[in-house]
Design a protein around this motif. Structure first.
Motif, PDB file in Angstrom:
ATOM      1  N   GLN A   1      39.599  28.873  42.786  1.00 14.37           N
ATOM      2  CA  GLN A   1      39.478  30.453  42.856  1.00 14.37           C
ATOM      3  C   GLN A   1      40.547  31.029  43.177  1.00 14.37           C
ATOM      4  N   GLU A   2      41.593  30.582  43.730  1.00 14.54           N
ATOM      5  CA  GLU A   2      43.009  31.183  43.968  1.00 14.54           C
ATOM      6  C   GLU A   2      43.882  30.881  42.750  1.00 14.54           C
ATOM      7  N   ASP A   3      43.272  30.172  41.836  1.00 17.76           N
ATOM      8  CA  ASP A   3      44.364  30.055  40.784  1.00 17.76           C
ATOM      9  C   ASP A   3      45.482  29.151  41.198  1.00 17.76           C
ATOM     10  N   ILE A   4      45.269  28.132  42.030  1.00 18.50           N
ATOM     11  CA  ILE A   4      46.543  27.109  42.434  1.00 18.50           C
ATOM     12  C   ILE A   4      46.011  25.796  41.807  1.00 18.50           C
ATOM     13  N   ASP A   5      46.981  25.297  41.047  1.00 18.43           N
ATOM     14  CA  ASP A   5      46.829  24.217  40.169  1.00 18.43           C
ATOM     15  C   ASP A   5      46.677  23.065  41.181  1.00 18.43           C
ATOM     16  N   PHE A   6      46.282  21.665  40.699  1.00 23.07           N
ATOM     17  CA  PHE A   6      46.245  20.735  41.484  1.00 23.07           C
ATOM     18  C   PHE A   6      45.776  19.434  40.739  1.00 23.07           C
ATOM     19  N   TYR A   7      46.744  18.291  41.166  1.00 24.65           N
ATOM     20  CA  TYR A   7      46.635  16.953  40.408  1.00 24.65           C
ATOM     21  C   TYR A   7      46.301  15.900  41.748  1.00 24.65           C
ATOM     22  N   ILE A   8      45.581  14.971  41.076  1.00 21.06           N
ATOM     23  CA  ILE A   8      45.698  13.755  42.066  1.00 21.06           C
ATOM     24  C   ILE A   8      46.327  12.744  41.445  1.00 21.06           C
ATOM     25  N   LEU A   9      47.649  12.220  42.256  1.00 21.83           N
ATOM     26  CA  LEU A   9      48.662  10.981  42.046  1.00 21.83           C
ATOM     27  C   LEU A   9      47.853  10.097  42.802  1.00 21.83           C
ATOM     28  N   THR A  10      47.548   9.048  41.943  1.00 16.31           N
ATOM     29  CA  THR A  10      46.981   7.743  42.534  1.00 16.31           C
ATOM     30  C   THR A  10      47.590   6.392  42.222  1.00 16.31           C
ATOM     31  N   ASN A  11      47.630   5.558  43.064  1.00 17.22           N
ATOM     32  CA  ASN A  11      48.188   4.035  42.788  1.00 17.22           C
ATOM     33  C   ASN A  11      47.032   3.259  42.420  1.00 17.22           C
ATOM     34  N   ASP A  12      46.253   3.751  41.303  1.00 18.64           N
ATOM     35  CA  ASP A  12      44.979   2.773  41.238  1.00 18.64           C
ATOM     36  C   ASP A  12      44.937   2.715  39.437  1.00 18.64           C
ATOM     37  N   ALA A  13      45.160   1.302  39.448  1.00 13.71           N
ATOM     38  CA  ALA A  13      44.856   0.980  37.880  1.00 13.71           C
ATOM     39  C   ALA A  13      43.674   0.229  37.566  1.00 13.71           C
ATOM     40  N   SER A  14      42.791   0.298  38.480  1.00 15.80           N
ATOM     41  CA  SER A  14      41.726  -0.665  38.384  1.00 15.80           C
ATOM     42  C   SER A  14      40.592   0.305  37.472  1.00 15.80           C
ATOM     43  N   ARG A  15      40.528   1.370  37.290  1.00 13.41           N
ATOM     44  CA  ARG A  15      39.652   2.178  36.354  1.00 13.41           C
ATOM     45  C   ARG A  15      40.337   3.382  35.982  1.00 13.41           C
ATOM     46  N   SER A  16      39.922   3.857  34.529  1.00 12.49           N
ATOM     47  CA  SER A  16      40.459   4.691  33.662  1.00 12.49           C
ATOM     48  C   SER A  16      40.115   6.047  34.464  1.00 12.49           C
ATOM     49  N   PRO A  17      40.964   7.306  34.030  1.00  7.13           N
ATOM     50  CA  PRO A  17      40.952   8.407  34.487  1.00  7.13           C
ATOM     51  C   PRO A  17      39.421   9.005  34.500  1.00  7.13           C
ATOM     52  N   VAL A  18      38.761   8.847  33.000  1.00  6.24           N
ATOM     53  CA  VAL A  18      37.686   9.135  33.066  1.00  6.24           C
ATOM     54  C   VAL A  18      36.437   8.377  33.962  1.00  6.24           C
ATOM     55  N   GLU A  19      36.725   7.335  34.367  1.00  5.94           N
ATOM     56  CA  GLU A  19      36.097   6.594  35.251  1.00  5.94           C
ATOM     57  C   GLU A  19      36.256   7.301  36.724  1.00  5.94           C
ATOM     58  N   LEU A  20      37.531   7.370  37.046  1.00 11.18           N
ATOM     59  CA  LEU A  20      37.718   7.996  38.293  1.00 11.18           C
ATOM     60  C   LEU A  20      37.258   9.417  38.441  1.00 11.18           C
ATOM     61  N   ALA A  21      37.268  10.036  37.415  1.00 12.00           N
ATOM     62  CA  ALA A  21      36.802  11.495  37.404  1.00 12.00           C
ATOM     63  C   ALA A  21      35.201  11.371  37.685  1.00 12.00           C
ATOM     64  N   SER A  22      34.590  10.502  36.910  1.00 16.06           N
ATOM     65  CA  SER A  22      33.326  10.542  37.044  1.00 16.06           C
ATOM     66  C   SER A  22      32.705   9.940  38.481  1.00 16.06           C
ATOM     67  N   SER A  23      33.503   9.175  39.159  1.00 14.75           N
ATOM     68  CA  SER A  23      33.231   8.913  40.509  1.00 14.75           C
ATOM     69  C   SER A  23      33.332  10.148  41.353  1.00 14.75           C
ATOM     70  N   TYR A  24      34.268  11.033  41.120  1.00 15.80           N
ATOM     71  CA  TYR A  24      34.261  12.095  42.002  1.00 15.80           C
ATOM     72  C   TYR A  24      33.143  12.943  41.772  1.00 15.80           C
TER      73      TYR A  24
END
Lengths: 282, 282, 282, 282
Positions: free
Chosen positions: D43-66
């Protein structure tokens, strides 16, 4: 350094300490001719002991394996294993409770003969740890690595008890080409992860040499200058012997390759008194 | 763990090993009342020894410093220093040549009494190193750090000789607030830079405890269960005592602060048998 | 791996990163013929940068030293030093207060150009440390090792402030035979003693490479596959370049000796794309 | 340091980097209320990223888990995993051959999308390793620890190829009480045993932060002073953010316990700009 014949060296000493693997035997059985060495020493009344970072079996079983290979002269009383030091620690410092362990049921011998109850880690429930008084890391066989190493880790996070490591080697040979990670390698990983200090027994630590030396002193008097340590590994056998104050001979029949010996001596600064092809007296 | 009074503990033992700094004395002189401890032990016929990672002075000089502080009962024969182990190594393993060293001329005592020629590193010329047979790191005083630490490093790159470290402590206290880097800290840096293995003497290594134990065994027979190690540092005094198989008491009169003791015991996994305010018997 | 001629390699790339010491110069001055390399690159429109773990002097001074040696083409803007990364850290993360440092007054340039007040550690009084906001370790010259390294240690025990290390090398060569301990070696000792994590800048860390790459991207677009890192040290130049994702060439004109190169590659697992005698184009 | 409300901090920044585990989610699912944080930022137009030490799943799968947990706003393009850095390395530096790996078949996604053939280590025969061009350590699941870790070790002794570690964490939580050893812990043991240098990706290394920063710079210009890293672990999230030059906030909703935060900051010297209970905006 020049390569010397073991024949020209051994008779200067009254007692010889041998490492087992790479000196007396290898993945294939006995090192050819090594039985002559043992018999010559006995004939010439030179005493000898095997100092081994091996807690997988009791001295009785280790002696029996030499007998099966054809040397009946290596009797139980000639063998000093790192497991015996671990047992001594348990006897003096743990005294009571149940000791859980990583290893085979044979290796648990060292705990049982210290008069303590044992429980393989696979049988332990993390909900019932009140009686657990110590952890002993004995051998890399006899458990499920993923499940049971993780169980040890969680036990250590829940309860502050001593961890005893009865073999400090990182790997051991299984064929001419291949090695396997030993319990000493697994213990190093656990120690790094939990940030605690484990109680470790095995060469190059002086306690191993002292244990053998004390054993000799019980029956006779002998100066350190009359003892020789013979081993195939600079970082355990030679470093430990040097620090303990006895002469040392590096043999090239095990994991130090002939063309690397001088380079390794220079780069590690671990300097044996002698380098020999092997410890065979023919 | 609960804090126990040292009074309720000491009389269970026949021999007590004390660390020096933080137990008997501190930057300010004697720990108030500690003379009563020494006198009580003597009266009650409990033997005692000082086990110290200090190679800056000979046992004679160390005893004399206790006498000057007011305890004449700590005589030379009661003091076991890491310098004595270094000397023993030099005697058995170096034997000949000239030994160069970092330290004061007093600290060189340990080399000279091993029957070896000494040369302070500042007098050494890197063009004339043929006779140099070993390097001994004794003390952080008595040399120019930049010039002489670099000279040791270059000597080690030119000649493969043993390096003996006679004190493994990283720092020592100089005032209530400040510490100084000890020769053990400097030696760790050198070892990391050259990638060689040095021969190090001092607690927590078992050799220190064994040296004291052997000394006792020369005149009487005693079991390990009748010996107590009293120290202010988990990683040296308590770890070493535990591994050697004797009981251990952590005192809070030195560098382990009262409010951190239990946290440190939990996080390091080094568990003393007792915690005491101090080792004072009043 | 076979030794390749640098001539057969360089022209595949659009940008070449050079390490300084052992590649472009040595204790003796320029590596003979290296000026031809620089001039050939300029003629053929191949861009180049010097990536150096050197915080003892500013890029202006470093460029001027190349000019004095006879290469005026290595201008200030071609030099990326670890000191520049330290400066960038100070600018973003420290911002205010006084920064104390180990190093010469020239090396303090990197702090001053970050807009911060500086105070050499020798001028610092440990009774007056309220305004001190960070410690920067820049160079092994310009201070009294014993007094000032101990002062840093005590400052760190009294106040929890960031420690920035602007050169991660352990040693640097001073003559053909001798080396000197660099500030990176001293910093490793301090970090081990205090148990804190310092903020370290220099190869093999990726930040050094990224800093150079970003600098290039400001004026042109270029893929990583068109960049080559040329260095004489596996653990810094080659490891760092590999991890950053660019091709790497090990040259044998510095501290990797020709007869050890293949052994070191095998034992460290750090594998360059090429090995070359040197980086000279004749 | 005082505990600050995350509400009073976040709006100073244009971009926020979050660690995943202990900040957004835990063993139990989402951290209660964290969905408000994500929505407020949007809402406040602040950008964000998740930085994770996780190589067990692809970003697509990680996003799907959220998404399954109830936050559909954390889309694939918001996730930067250490696996993505490993893939980038493989693409630039390995290019051809077959890559063998430790991990599940899902984790192999990172190798396949680099355009390389993959072979799970369990299928590898040590007699047929000619085509193997790299080893990637991705996840602690999907293989038999004893058999397959030993197989990697022997492969490494037989062939000198790069080892890529796609997650540097030593452990990860599995319940409120228990943890499991992560592939980063196993990799540390292997690296120590073989003595080789692996190529490791994950926080605290700067490359992780740079990868995210570059990604942002592709579409907009932003200064480092406008980015905040929010994490629950000093040694990865905060150390890495500090070194990269951005502001850092330690949250107490994960593995740093509230009563230990200040002690850990003092003893490690890793100093965040802020400490917050959690990253929840209500």
């Amino acid at each position: 350094m020049k390569i010397r014949d073991f024949k020209s060296i051994y008779s200067k000493y009254d007692v010889i300490f041998f490492d087992a693997y790479g000196v007396l035997k290898n993945y294939n059985g006995l090192i050819p001719g090594i039985e002559h060495t043992i018999r010559t020493l006995i004939q010439e009344d030179i005493d000898f002991y095997i100092l081994t970072n091996d807690a997988s079996r009791s001295p009785v079983e280790l002696a029996s394996s030499y007998k099966n290979l054809g040397i009946k002269e290596i009797t139980e009383d000639k063998i000093i294993s790192s497991g015996m030091l671990a047992r001594s620690y348990l006897r003096y410092k743990v005294k009571k409770g149940t000791v859980t362990f990583l290893g085979t049921s044979e290796s648990a011998h060292y705990i049982e003969t210290a008069g303590l109850k044992t429980m393989p880690i696979r049988q332990l429930s993390l909900d019932d740890i009140d009686d657990i008084s110590a952890i002993v890391l004995l051998d890399d066989e006899g458990f499920d690595w993923k499940r049971d190493i993780n169980k040890i880790l969680n036990l250590l996070r829940m309860k502050n008890i001593p961890v005893v490591v009865a073999n400090t080697d990182f790997v051991y040979p299984v064929t001419e080409e291949e090695v396997s990670i030993a319990i000493g390698g697994i213990s190093e990983m656990l120690e790094m992860i939990v940030g605690k200090r484990f109680i470790k027994f095995g060469k190059p630590d002086s306690q191993m040499f002292m244990f053998a030396y004390e054993h000799i002193l019980e029956t006779r008097s002998i100066g350190k200058e009359k003892i020789l340590m013979v081993g195939d590994t600079l970082k355990t056998d030679i470093l430990g012997g040097n620090k303990f104050g006895i002469d040392t001979a590096l043999v090239l029949s095990g994991n130090t390759l002939p063309d690397q010996a001088n380079f390794l001596i220079r780069s590690t600064g671990i300097i044996p008194n002698y380098i020999c092809e092997d410890a065979v007296l023919t």
